[in-house]
Design an enzyme around this catalytic site. Structure first.
Site, short mmCIF file in Angstrom:
data_model
loop_
_atom_site.label_atom_id
_atom_site.label_comp_id
_atom_site.label_asym_id
_atom_site.label_seq_id
_atom_site.Cartn_x
_atom_site.Cartn_y
_atom_site.Cartn_z
CG HIS A 27 -3.46 -9.17 -4.45
ND1 HIS A 27 -4.01 -8.20 -5.26
CD2 HIS A 27 -2.44 -9.72 -5.17
CE1 HIS A 27 -3.35 -8.15 -6.40
NE2 HIS A 27 -2.38 -9.07 -6.39
CG HIS A 71 5.04 -6.06 -3.71
ND1 HIS A 71 5.69 -7.10 -4.36
CD2 HIS A 71 4.28 -5.45 -4.67
CE1 HIS A 71 5.35 -7.10 -5.63
NE2 HIS A 71 4.49 -6.12 -5.85
#
Length: 201
Positions: A50, A137
Protein backbone atom coordinates in the site's frame (compact mmCIF):
# COMPACT_ATOMS: atom_id res chain seq x y z
CA UNK A 1 -10.54 11.25 35.70
CA UNK A 2 -10.99 9.69 32.26
CA UNK A 3 -10.93 5.93 32.03
CA UNK A 4 -8.10 4.60 29.88
CA UNK A 5 -9.45 2.53 27.01
CA UNK A 6 -8.29 -1.07 26.75
CA UNK A 7 -6.71 -2.56 23.65
CA UNK A 8 -9.99 -4.29 22.76
CA UNK A 9 -11.69 -0.87 22.60
CA UNK A 10 -9.13 0.52 20.16
CA UNK A 11 -8.20 -0.05 16.54
CA UNK A 12 -4.73 0.76 15.19
CA UNK A 13 -5.66 2.48 11.93
CA UNK A 14 -4.10 4.02 8.86
CA UNK A 15 -5.39 5.41 5.56
CA UNK A 16 -3.85 4.22 2.31
CA UNK A 17 -4.05 3.66 -1.43
CA UNK A 18 -3.82 0.02 -2.46
CA UNK A 19 -2.64 -1.72 -5.63
CA UNK A 20 -4.53 -4.00 -8.01
CA UNK A 21 -4.07 -7.70 -7.29
CA UNK A 22 -2.23 -8.45 -10.54
CA UNK A 23 0.40 -5.83 -9.75
CA UNK A 24 0.71 -7.10 -6.18
CA UNK A 25 1.31 -10.63 -7.44
CA UNK A 26 3.94 -9.45 -9.91
CA UNK A 27 5.75 -7.44 -7.24
CA UNK A 28 5.58 -10.31 -4.76
CA UNK A 29 7.06 -12.69 -7.34
CA UNK A 30 10.04 -10.40 -7.84
CA UNK A 31 10.50 -9.93 -4.09
CA UNK A 32 10.34 -13.68 -3.53
CA UNK A 33 13.11 -14.23 -6.07
CA UNK A 34 15.26 -11.51 -4.50
CA UNK A 35 14.72 -12.76 -0.96
CA UNK A 36 16.98 -15.72 -1.72
CA UNK A 37 19.89 -13.29 -2.13
CA UNK A 38 18.92 -10.21 -0.12
CA UNK A 39 18.55 -11.04 3.55
CA UNK A 40 15.87 -8.86 5.16
CA UNK A 41 14.22 -9.78 8.46
CA UNK A 42 10.74 -9.44 6.97
CA UNK A 43 9.34 -9.20 3.45
CA UNK A 44 5.90 -7.60 3.07
CA UNK A 45 3.02 -9.94 2.26
CA UNK A 46 1.56 -9.23 -1.18
CA UNK A 47 -1.86 -8.36 0.31
CA UNK A 48 -0.23 -5.73 2.53
CA UNK A 49 1.27 -3.58 -0.25
CA UNK A 50 0.00 0.00 0.00
CA UNK A 51 0.89 3.69 -0.13
CA UNK A 52 0.23 5.29 3.24
CA UNK A 53 -1.70 8.56 3.17
CA UNK A 54 -1.91 9.01 6.94
CA UNK A 55 -1.07 6.89 9.96
CA UNK A 56 -3.78 7.38 12.59
CA UNK A 57 -2.57 5.06 15.34
CA UNK A 58 -4.70 3.73 18.18
CA UNK A 59 -8.25 4.95 17.59
CA UNK A 60 -11.23 4.47 19.94
CA UNK A 61 -13.80 2.28 18.23
CA UNK A 62 -16.71 4.66 19.02
CA UNK A 63 -14.96 7.43 17.05
CA UNK A 64 -14.55 5.37 13.86
CA UNK A 65 -18.00 6.20 12.36
CA UNK A 66 -17.24 9.94 12.53
CA UNK A 67 -13.85 9.31 10.95
CA UNK A 68 -15.41 7.39 8.08
CA UNK A 69 -18.02 10.09 7.50
CA UNK A 70 -15.29 12.73 7.26
CA UNK A 71 -13.34 10.59 4.81
CA UNK A 72 -16.43 9.95 2.68
CA UNK A 73 -16.66 13.70 2.15
CA UNK A 74 -13.10 13.62 0.82
CA UNK A 75 -13.71 10.69 -1.52
CA UNK A 76 -16.89 12.28 -2.90
CA UNK A 77 -14.89 15.21 -4.29
CA UNK A 78 -12.05 13.21 -5.88
CA UNK A 79 -11.58 11.87 -9.38
CA UNK A 80 -9.54 8.81 -10.46
CA UNK A 81 -5.90 9.31 -11.37
CA UNK A 82 -2.99 7.28 -12.72
CA UNK A 83 0.10 5.99 -10.91
CA UNK A 84 3.06 3.95 -12.10
CA UNK A 85 5.33 1.66 -10.10
CA UNK A 86 8.90 2.88 -10.55
CA UNK A 87 12.39 2.77 -9.00
CA UNK A 88 13.28 0.98 -5.77
CA UNK A 89 15.12 2.62 -2.90
CA UNK A 90 15.95 2.27 0.78
CA UNK A 91 15.59 4.19 4.04
CA UNK A 92 18.25 4.05 6.73
CA UNK A 93 21.98 3.44 6.66
CA UNK A 94 23.08 2.77 3.04
CA UNK A 95 24.91 -0.43 3.98
CA UNK A 96 22.14 -1.76 6.27
CA UNK A 97 18.79 -0.05 5.54
CA UNK A 98 15.72 -0.35 7.71
CA UNK A 99 13.28 -0.32 4.80
CA UNK A 100 13.37 -1.44 1.17
CA UNK A 101 10.72 0.36 -0.85
CA UNK A 102 9.26 0.79 -4.34
CA UNK A 103 8.54 4.31 -5.54
CA UNK A 104 5.73 5.61 -7.71
CA UNK A 105 5.44 8.12 -10.52
CA UNK A 106 2.51 9.40 -12.57
CA UNK A 107 -0.05 11.94 -11.40
CA UNK A 108 1.77 12.61 -8.13
CA UNK A 109 0.22 16.06 -7.69
CA UNK A 110 -3.22 14.44 -7.48
CA UNK A 111 -1.88 11.89 -5.00
CA UNK A 112 -0.39 14.70 -2.89
CA UNK A 113 -3.68 16.62 -3.05
CA UNK A 114 -5.53 13.53 -1.85
CA UNK A 115 -3.12 13.17 1.07
CA UNK A 116 -3.63 16.83 2.02
CA UNK A 117 -7.42 16.48 1.87
CA UNK A 118 -7.27 13.39 4.09
CA UNK A 119 -5.17 15.21 6.69
CA UNK A 120 -7.50 18.22 6.60
CA UNK A 121 -10.48 15.93 7.19
CA UNK A 122 -8.96 14.02 10.11
CA UNK A 123 -7.33 16.96 11.92
CA UNK A 124 -10.63 18.27 13.43
CA UNK A 125 -11.16 14.78 14.87
CA UNK A 126 -7.90 15.00 16.80
CA UNK A 127 -5.56 13.13 14.47
CA UNK A 128 -2.17 14.83 14.19
CA UNK A 129 -0.22 14.30 10.94
CA UNK A 130 3.42 13.26 10.99
CA UNK A 131 5.90 16.13 10.83
CA UNK A 132 7.93 14.59 8.02
CA UNK A 133 7.00 15.34 4.44
CA UNK A 134 4.87 13.05 2.31
CA UNK A 135 7.03 10.61 0.32
CA UNK A 136 4.75 8.10 -1.41
CA UNK A 137 6.19 4.58 -1.51
CA UNK A 138 5.41 0.92 -0.92
CA UNK A 139 7.33 -0.93 1.79
CA UNK A 140 8.73 -4.17 0.36
CA UNK A 141 10.97 -5.40 3.20
CA UNK A 142 12.32 -4.37 6.60
CA UNK A 143 15.63 -4.67 8.51
CA UNK A 144 18.49 -5.70 6.26
CA UNK A 145 20.62 -8.20 8.16
CA UNK A 146 23.06 -9.67 5.65
CA UNK A 147 26.81 -9.85 6.23
CA UNK A 148 27.34 -8.41 2.74
CA UNK A 149 26.70 -4.63 2.77
CA UNK A 150 23.58 -3.52 0.95
CA UNK A 151 23.85 -1.19 -2.04
CA UNK A 152 21.39 0.14 -4.58
CA UNK A 153 23.83 -0.83 -7.35
CA UNK A 154 23.80 -4.46 -6.21
CA UNK A 155 20.00 -4.36 -5.94
CA UNK A 156 19.76 -3.05 -9.51
CA UNK A 157 22.10 -5.79 -10.76
CA UNK A 158 20.13 -8.52 -8.99
CA UNK A 159 16.85 -7.25 -10.40
CA UNK A 160 18.35 -7.11 -13.90
CA UNK A 161 19.34 -10.78 -13.60
CA UNK A 162 15.80 -11.94 -12.89
CA UNK A 163 14.04 -13.66 -15.78
CA UNK A 164 11.58 -11.44 -17.63
CA UNK A 165 7.95 -12.43 -17.24
CA UNK A 166 6.18 -11.55 -20.47
CA UNK A 167 2.79 -11.84 -18.86
CA UNK A 168 3.68 -9.19 -16.30
CA UNK A 169 4.93 -6.56 -18.71
CA UNK A 170 2.88 -3.39 -18.90
CA UNK A 171 1.03 -3.84 -15.60
CA UNK A 172 3.06 -1.32 -13.61
CA UNK A 173 0.40 1.33 -14.32
CA UNK A 174 -2.83 1.47 -12.40
CA UNK A 175 -5.81 3.74 -11.81
CA UNK A 176 -6.40 4.98 -8.28
CA UNK A 177 -10.18 5.08 -7.92
CA UNK A 178 -10.45 5.37 -4.15
CA UNK A 179 -8.62 4.85 -0.87
CA UNK A 180 -9.01 2.61 2.15
CA UNK A 181 -8.94 2.58 5.93
CA UNK A 182 -6.95 -0.34 7.34
CA UNK A 183 -6.58 -1.84 10.80
CA UNK A 184 -3.31 -3.45 11.85
CA UNK A 185 -3.52 -7.02 13.14
CA UNK A 186 -0.15 -7.60 14.78
CA UNK A 187 1.42 -11.01 14.08
CA UNK A 188 -1.31 -11.92 11.55
CA UNK A 189 -0.46 -12.80 7.93
CA UNK A 190 -1.44 -10.67 6.06
CA UNK A 191 -1.19 -8.02 8.76
CA UNK A 192 -3.61 -5.36 7.51
CA UNK A 193 -7.39 -5.71 7.42
CA UNK A 194 -9.56 -3.38 5.36
CA UNK A 195 -12.08 -1.54 7.54
CA UNK A 196 -13.66 0.61 4.81
CA UNK A 197 -13.18 1.33 1.10
CA UNK A 198 -13.91 4.88 0.02
CA UNK A 199 -14.39 5.02 -3.75
CA UNK A 200 -14.12 8.22 -5.78
CA UNK A 201 -17.15 9.57 -7.61
Amino acid sequence: MERKLSGSEMERLFIAVNLPSLLCKSLAKECSALSATLNFAKWTHSEDYHITLQFLGDTPKPSIPDLLEALKEVSSTCKPFQLHLTEWGAFGRPEAPKVLWAGVSGELEKLADLQKHVISATRPLGFIPEARGFKPHLTLARKYRDTLPFSLERLSDLRAQLPNNEENKGIADWTVDGFLVYATRMHAIPMYEMIEKLPFF
